[in-house]
Design a protein around this motif. Structure first.
Motif, PDB file in Angstrom:
ATOM      1  N   ALA A  20     -10.351  15.633  22.858  1.00  0.00           N
ATOM      2  CA  ALA A  20      -9.309  14.607  22.803  1.00  0.00           C
ATOM      3  C   ALA A  20     -10.007  13.261  22.584  1.00  0.00           C
ATOM      4  CB  ALA A  20      -8.505  14.580  24.094  1.00  0.00           C
ATOM      5  N   SER A  21      -9.333  12.349  21.920  1.00  0.00           N
ATOM      6  CA  SER A  21      -9.911  11.010  21.777  1.00  0.00           C
ATOM      7  C   SER A  21      -9.746  10.269  23.094  1.00  0.00           C
ATOM      8  CB  SER A  21      -9.233  10.247  20.645  1.00  0.00           C
ATOM      9  OG  SER A  21      -7.888   9.939  20.973  1.00  0.00           O
ATOM     10  N   VAL A  22     -10.716   9.441  23.431  1.00  0.00           N
ATOM     11  CA  VAL A  22     -10.657   8.722  24.702  1.00  0.00           C
ATOM     12  C   VAL A  22     -11.424   7.411  24.581  1.00  0.00           C
ATOM     13  CG1 VAL A  22     -12.656  10.024  25.578  1.00  0.00           C
ATOM     14  CG2 VAL A  22     -11.124   8.861  27.181  1.00  0.00           C
ATOM     15  N   HIS A  23     -10.853   6.361  25.117  1.00  0.00           N
ATOM     16  CA  HIS A  23     -11.553   5.089  25.244  1.00  0.00           C
ATOM     17  C   HIS A  23     -10.922   4.310  26.377  1.00  0.00           C
ATOM     18  CE1 HIS A  23      -8.132   3.805  22.684  1.00  0.00           C
ATOM     19  NE2 HIS A  23      -8.297   2.617  23.255  1.00  0.00           N
TER      20      HIS A  23
ATOM     21  N   GLU B 287     -11.619  16.950  27.028  1.00  0.00           N
ATOM     22  CA  GLU B 287     -11.068  18.042  26.241  1.00  0.00           C
ATOM     23  C   GLU B 287      -9.684  18.400  26.769  1.00  0.00           C
ATOM     24  OE1 GLU B 287     -14.985  20.552  24.782  1.00  0.00           O
ATOM     25  OE2 GLU B 287     -14.006  21.117  26.680  1.00  0.00           O
TER      26      GLU B 287
ATOM     27  N   GLY C 237     -16.737  12.648  27.709  1.00  0.00           N
ATOM     28  CA  GLY C 237     -15.538  12.799  26.900  1.00  0.00           C
ATOM     29  C   GLY C 237     -14.483  13.617  27.615  1.00  0.00           C
TER      30      GLY C 237
ATOM     31  N   ARG D 260      -0.010   4.024  22.443  1.00  0.00           N
ATOM     32  CA  ARG D 260      -0.607   3.651  21.154  1.00  0.00           C
ATOM     33  C   ARG D 260       0.415   3.011  20.217  1.00  0.00           C
ATOM     34  NH1 ARG D 260      -5.382   6.097  20.267  1.00  0.00           N
ATOM     35  NH2 ARG D 260      -5.817   4.070  19.331  1.00  0.00           N
TER      36      ARG D 260
ATOM     37  N   ILE E  29      -6.117   8.157  26.416  1.00  0.00           N
ATOM     38  CA  ILE E  29      -6.462   9.506  25.966  1.00  0.00           C
ATOM     39  C   ILE E  29      -5.390   9.982  24.999  1.00  0.00           C
ATOM     40  CG2 ILE E  29      -6.822  11.904  26.691  1.00  0.00           C
ATOM     41  CD1 ILE E  29      -7.623  10.836  29.444  1.00  0.00           C
ATOM     42  N   GLU E  30      -5.815  10.648  23.936  1.00  0.00           N
ATOM     43  CA  GLU E  30      -4.858  11.237  22.996  1.00  0.00           C
ATOM     44  C   GLU E  30      -5.295  12.650  22.657  1.00  0.00           C
ATOM     45  OE1 GLU E  30      -2.262  10.134  19.030  1.00  0.00           O
ATOM     46  OE2 GLU E  30      -3.974   8.871  19.589  1.00  0.00           O
ATOM     47  N   THR E  31      -4.388  13.591  22.876  1.00  0.00           N
ATOM     48  CA  THR E  31      -4.635  14.988  22.542  1.00  0.00           C
ATOM     49  C   THR E  31      -4.029  15.304  21.181  1.00  0.00           C
ATOM     50  OG1 THR E  31      -2.594  15.948  23.424  1.00  0.00           O
ATOM     51  CG2 THR E  31      -4.353  15.439  25.013  1.00  0.00           C
TER      52      THR E  31
END
Length: 733
Positions: A271-274, A261, A259, A69, A291-293
């Motif tokens: 967690a965010s994911v795209h 987790e 999604g 990121r 993915i970002e935790t």
């Protein structure tokens, strides 16, 4: 006055503007005219889009840049800038956008790859800075320690610390006025970086009614962050080798809606994911999952090289078998592991860019000291001196407060013991300067903040050289810059001496074969050698040949067999994970300690002497120790260029790093050299490896290379009457 652009005899730009923002515009514009191709490569690297025009070889970097990121972090940090700094950065970006069309028209690389110059955004300079320094703290070394502990044994976790190999380093020193001929302080040094063509530093001068500063800029970034001289005060930095980035072992699982987790100290949390697509010139696009935790972005996992998954050897990663975890991507509803990266700007939204205009306006050491209080990344050792005798020697940057284990290994994300605590480690260390002080990445001032440092050799050698005089001048500093004594050779030379002196071996029941006459002759030459790694030295070439043979044999010893299999991590991290280079850079340690028995080490040294003695006479050091700069795309007429030979070696003051045993070519060396004289700024000196221009047919494209190779320094010119004025441009915002 408006914007005025002058050039000195080396083509170095000297800029004048009516205010700071106009000057920032001028800096951006002249950089784009001189370095358009370099700037666009850096912009694309920050965005993770280089494979789209450079091909599949860049896919690994693009994947990392996106998963880490970097661009998004730069946007966050820009949005948090104070309005004054944000306006200044925007002015620089406006200048870059104004100059890119002209710069691109001069750079043939654009046409060769079919690339049109893009548009810089206000946050792009912050992204370039992040991209340039994201690997400075060497977090991939934690992956290496994981592999050593798992494959070789916990007791050997830190065996390969050299104090350790690093992607970057520097020499720097300050001599107080009572030890100089002028009575005023001198600051000098050289940053050691991977050598890129065009160079990673740009000589430039920035003048407006508020200030008049010269120094070394990072192309794509406004101001003079690392090395500058205002006339009243000068500053310089080296890498503090601090540890401020952490790797977390994450447990992840899919949710019913697709999604992800992540398991944290408080249980499973979203967690965010795209998904993103990396375009590849001449190849198929590559889809990646980002993915970002709560810890940070996942940089090793789906799309980035799963650990213990289908790409790893069966049974290679015992953790997964022991814990019953799925090594895939959780598509079947199972739990899988990945590794996330936690780094300060992503956590705090701060990169320290407000420091840059403050440094330009500094008049005293106290001003520099206050300014760098706001520094974030990378963590540096800062030296400064002013015309009133003020001296500064301190660390600056953000080092998080957390458990010691975070600095050594990959830590479990689900254990609260490894969380970051609020704030940074403060105060950062500082020290008084008594006569002179040296910074060369060794343990010392920054020791409480790091794990692996450079060996003490460069720092100790510079200290010895500086202590030999109390009458230093800027010109005399070249003798320090160019010192080629190689103290790290001492341990191997001791082993070479012992190769024919172990008279007690028979009494211990050891059958030690005598060296052949040819090997004894090699031994005699090495023991008579002056330890200087000069390019024209045949004995330095002989030493390098024996050292390489020792390294190869050590790396091939059965004790290290478990480390020879490739580590199951993305290719972008492999420079930290290959056994051969690790052995090469830790040779001093491995000759006297580690899992290879002492008798086997002695045999290896004897075998190396015999190997070299039986082969052709090794050439002089500079025949094989040649410059190997990185180029995103070589100049069209240089695909097979024969780059020049170099003096120096990894642990010499004149540092030029290779990988003994595998290649003598040097990809890392002095990216610049400087001498800042506080008595008379025009007596200062500087040099870069290539030149002021990144354009192949420009007369200043490579005109500094011959002087740089000799260890020479170009004079600094500050009298406007001795500069050549360019025709004005009227393309401002």
């Amino acid at each position: 006055m408006g914007i005025e652009v002058y050039r000195d005899d080396w083509g170095i730009p000297h800029l004048r503007g009516t205010d700071q923002d106009e000057l920032a515009f001028a800096q951006g514009r002249v950089t784009a005219v001189d370095r358009a191709w370099q700037l666009e490569v850096e912009r694309h690297r920050a965005q993770g889009t280089t494979a789209a025009f450079l091909g599949a070889g860049e896919t690994g970097w693009d994947t990392f840049a996106r998963q880490a990121r970097l661009a998004d972090t730069a946007r966050r940090c820009f949005d948090r800038l104070d309005e004054r700094t944000a306006r200044w950065v925007r002015a620089y970006v406006d200048g870059v956008n104004a100059g890119l069309p002209e710069g691109a028209s001069r750079a043939g690389q654009f046409a060769r790859v079919g690339l049109a110059p893009g548009r810089w955004e206000p946050w792009t300079p912050l992204a370039v800075w992040l991209t340039t320094h994201i690997l400075f703290a060497g977090f991939p070394a934690k992956l290496w320690r994981e592999e050593v502990a798992r494959r070789l044994g916990e007791e050997w976790t830190e065996l390969f610390a050299t104090d350790g190999p690093a992607t970057s380093g520097s020499n720097g020193w300050i001599v107080s006025g009572d030890r100089t001929a002028s009575g005023s302080a001198i600051i000098a040094g050289d940053p050691h970086r991977f050598i890129e063509a065009p160079g990673v530093y740009q000589q430039i001068r920035l003048a407006c009614p508020e200030y008049d500063v010269l120094g070394l800029a990072v192309p794509g970034v406004p101001g003079l962050a690392h090395f500058g001289h205002t006339g009243q005060v000068a500053w310089a930095i080296t890498n503090a080798m601090s540890d401020y980035q952490d790797l977390y072992r994450e447990r992840l699982r899919r949710t019913a809606d697709g999604g992800v987790e992540a398991l944290g100290p408080d249980g499973w949390r979203p967690a965010s994911v795209h998904r993103e697509t990396v375009e590849v010139a001449g190849g198929d696009p590559v889809g990646i999952e980002v993915i970002e935790t709560a810890r940070g972005p996942v940089i090793i996992g789906p799309g980035g090289g799963p650990i213990g998954g289908p790409d790893a050897a069966e049974g290679e990663d015992g953790r997964h078998a022991a814990e019953g975890l799925d090594g895939g991507d959780g598509a079947d509803g199972g739990v899988w592991e990945a590794i996330s990266l936690r780094y300060p700007p992503r956590v705090t939204g701060e990169l320290g860019f407000a420091v840059l205009p403050e440094l330009l306006a500094a008049r005293t050491v106290a001003d520099v000291d206050r300014a760098v209080d706001g520094w974030v990344e990378p963590v540096n050792v800062v030296m400064a001196a002013d015309v009133d005798g003020g001296l500064l020697h301190r660390v600056a940057g953000y080092v998080p407060v957390r458990d010691h284990a975070n600095s050594v290994r990959v830590v479990p994300a689900w254990d609260a013991a490894y969380d970051w605590r609020d704030g940074a480690a403060v105060p950062t260390p500082r020290a008084d300067v008594e006569g002179h002080a040296v910074m060369a990445n060794a343990r010392g001032l920054a020791a409480p903040l790091g794990i692996e440092f450079a060996p003490p050799h460069r720092a100790a050698r510079i200290d010895t050289l500086l202590a030999a005089s109390a009458d230093w001048t800027p010109e005399a500093m070249a003798g320090v810059h160019t010192d080629t004594d190689n103290p790290s050779a001492a341990r191997l030379l001791a082993a070479v001496r012992a190769a024919a002196e172990d008279a007690e071996a028979p009494a211990r029941g050891q059958d030690v074969p005598a060296l052949s006459p040819a090997a004894l002759a090699v031994r005699a030459r090495l023991l008579a050698w002056d330890r200087r790694m000069d390019a024209d030295s045949a004995d330095a070439g002989l030493y390098a040949a024996v050292r390489g043979a020792v390294v190869r044999r050590l790396a091939g010893h059965p004790a290290f067999a478990a480390l020879r299999a490739p580590a199951p991590y993305p290719a972008v991290f492999q420079p930290w994970l290959a056994l051969g280079p690790r052995v090469a850079l830790a040779l001093e340690t491995l000759l006297v300690s580690g899992p290879v028995p002492a008798a086997d080490v002695a045999d290896i040294v004897r075998e190396a002497l015999e190997e070299v003695a039986a082969g052709d006479e090794p050439p002089a050091w500079g025949v094989t120790h040649r410059l190997a700069p990185w180029q995103a795309l070589p100049d069209e007429d240089e695909d097979d260029v024969d780059w020049p030979g170099l003096s120096g070696d990894h642990d010499c003051v004149m540092s030029s790093t290779s990988v003994p045993g595998y290649t003598d070519r040097s990809a890392r060396a002095s990216a610049a050299r400087y001498v800042w004289d506080l008595a008379d700024r025009e007596a200062s000196l500087w040099i870069v490896p290539f030149g002021a221009s990144g354009v192949a047919d420009d007369p200043h494209h490579r005109d500094q290379l011959p002087l740089w190779l000799r260890g020479g320094l170009a004079p600094v010119t500050t009298d406007w009457h001795h500069l050549t004025k360019e025709h004005p441009h009227d393309d401002r915002h």
